[in-house]
Design a protein around this motif. Structure first.
Motif, mmCIF file in Angstrom:
data_model
loop_
_atom_site.group_PDB
_atom_site.id
_atom_site.type_symbol
_atom_site.label_atom_id
_atom_site.label_comp_id
_atom_site.label_asym_id
_atom_site.label_seq_id
_atom_site.Cartn_x
_atom_site.Cartn_y
_atom_site.Cartn_z
ATOM 1 N N THR A 6 83.701 -72.289 89.710
ATOM 2 C CA THR A 6 82.468 -71.057 89.342
ATOM 3 C C THR A 6 81.586 -70.451 91.014
ATOM 4 N N ARG A 7 81.328 -69.488 90.950
ATOM 5 C CA ARG A 7 80.429 -69.551 92.373
ATOM 6 C C ARG A 7 79.027 -69.373 92.240
ATOM 7 N N ILE A 8 78.096 -70.076 92.820
ATOM 8 C CA ILE A 8 76.895 -69.706 91.893
ATOM 9 C C ILE A 8 76.286 -69.383 93.116
ATOM 10 N N PRO A 9 75.059 -68.074 92.666
ATOM 11 C CA PRO A 9 73.794 -68.346 94.430
ATOM 12 C C PRO A 9 72.653 -68.637 93.443
ATOM 13 N N VAL A 10 72.650 -69.608 94.730
ATOM 14 C CA VAL A 10 72.046 -70.764 94.817
ATOM 15 C C VAL A 10 70.151 -70.611 95.046
ATOM 16 N N ALA A 11 69.925 -69.947 96.790
ATOM 17 C CA ALA A 11 69.358 -69.766 97.053
ATOM 18 C C ALA A 11 69.347 -69.131 98.451
ATOM 19 N N HIS A 12 67.864 -68.172 98.991
ATOM 20 C CA HIS A 12 68.110 -67.062 100.456
ATOM 21 C C HIS A 12 68.881 -68.410 101.597
ATOM 22 N N TYR A 13 69.309 -67.650 102.611
ATOM 23 C CA TYR A 13 69.379 -69.084 103.016
ATOM 24 C C TYR A 13 67.895 -68.636 104.304
ATOM 25 N N SER A 14 67.358 -67.680 105.004
ATOM 26 C CA SER A 14 66.304 -67.366 104.881
ATOM 27 C C SER A 14 64.932 -68.168 104.732
ATOM 28 N N ASN A 15 65.627 -68.410 103.705
ATOM 29 C CA ASN A 15 63.984 -69.695 103.068
ATOM 30 C C ASN A 15 64.290 -70.432 103.452
ATOM 31 N N LEU A 16 64.992 -71.132 103.281
ATOM 32 C CA LEU A 16 65.314 -72.643 103.518
ATOM 33 C C LEU A 16 64.872 -73.279 104.956
ATOM 34 N N LYS A 17 64.569 -74.449 105.194
ATOM 35 C CA LYS A 17 63.780 -74.652 106.141
ATOM 36 C C LYS A 17 64.878 -76.067 106.715
ATOM 37 N N GLN A 18 65.592 -75.844 108.453
ATOM 38 C CA GLN A 18 65.671 -76.451 108.592
ATOM 39 C C GLN A 18 65.187 -78.060 108.592
ATOM 40 N N ARG A 19 66.816 -79.558 108.279
ATOM 41 C CA ARG A 19 66.162 -80.995 107.333
ATOM 42 C C ARG A 19 65.166 -80.918 106.713
ATOM 43 N N THR A 20 65.290 -80.060 105.652
ATOM 44 C CA THR A 20 64.573 -80.395 104.812
ATOM 45 C C THR A 20 65.678 -80.532 103.214
ATOM 46 N N GLY A 21 65.309 -81.461 102.260
ATOM 47 C CA GLY A 21 66.320 -80.547 100.966
ATOM 48 C C GLY A 21 66.007 -80.621 99.806
ATOM 49 N N TYR A 22 66.363 -79.604 99.396
ATOM 50 C CA TYR A 22 66.282 -78.729 98.292
ATOM 51 C C TYR A 22 66.830 -79.235 97.043
ATOM 52 N N SER A 23 66.301 -79.959 95.810
ATOM 53 C CA SER A 23 66.729 -79.503 94.326
ATOM 54 C C SER A 23 67.396 -78.703 93.805
ATOM 55 N N ILE A 24 68.631 -78.323 93.450
ATOM 56 C CA ILE A 24 68.508 -77.741 92.729
ATOM 57 C C ILE A 24 69.511 -78.027 91.254
ATOM 58 N N LYS A 25 69.121 -77.673 90.265
ATOM 59 C CA LYS A 25 70.071 -77.884 89.175
ATOM 60 C C LYS A 25 71.110 -76.830 88.023
ATOM 61 N N ILE A 26 72.165 -77.219 88.133
ATOM 62 C CA ILE A 26 73.229 -76.337 87.733
ATOM 63 C C ILE A 26 74.170 -77.088 86.439
ATOM 64 N N ALA A 27 73.747 -76.423 85.044
ATOM 65 C CA ALA A 27 74.641 -77.102 84.103
ATOM 66 C C ALA A 27 74.018 -78.659 83.752
ATOM 67 N N ASP A 28 74.377 -79.446 83.628
ATOM 68 C CA ASP A 28 73.975 -80.536 83.805
ATOM 69 C C ASP A 28 74.751 -81.530 85.490
#
Length: 106
Positions: A6-28
């Protein structure tokens, strides 16, 4: 055995800061998302393979590696392998960027 991807959209590329981690939860699944200085985006399991390891999205990013915030294990963002002398691996996910949207394949 067939496996559904499954291909899931998770974020906008332009909103991500470099060298910063983001936490995403998809199902489990808890996934850490990183954008590095060369513009590449990586997604991997959001937990260090150390038995008492930390949350990787809170780790320090250097080049194509993230450091476990608790035990300082160096983990490749490309293949999820822990660098020697430590051992282990975290699951990585395929990332695609299309029209400023980041997709993760699960």
């Amino acid at each position: 055995m067939l496996q559904t991807i499954t291909r899931i959209p998770v974020a906008h590329y332009s909103n991500l800061k470099q060298r910063t981690g983001y936490s995403i939860k998809i199902a489990d699944k808890e996934i850490a998302l990183f954008k590095v200085t060369n513009g590449s985006v990586y997604a991997l399991e959001n937990h260090s393979p150390h038995p008492k390891g930390g949350v990787l999205s809170e780790g320090l990013v250097s080049g194509d590696y993230v450091y476990c915030p608790v035990y300082d294990w160096k983990i490749s963002l490309i293949d999820g392998l822990v660098q020697a002398p430590d051992k282990g691996k975290v699951q990585t996910y395929i990332v695609e960027v299309e029209d400023d949207i980041i997709f993760i394949k699960i």
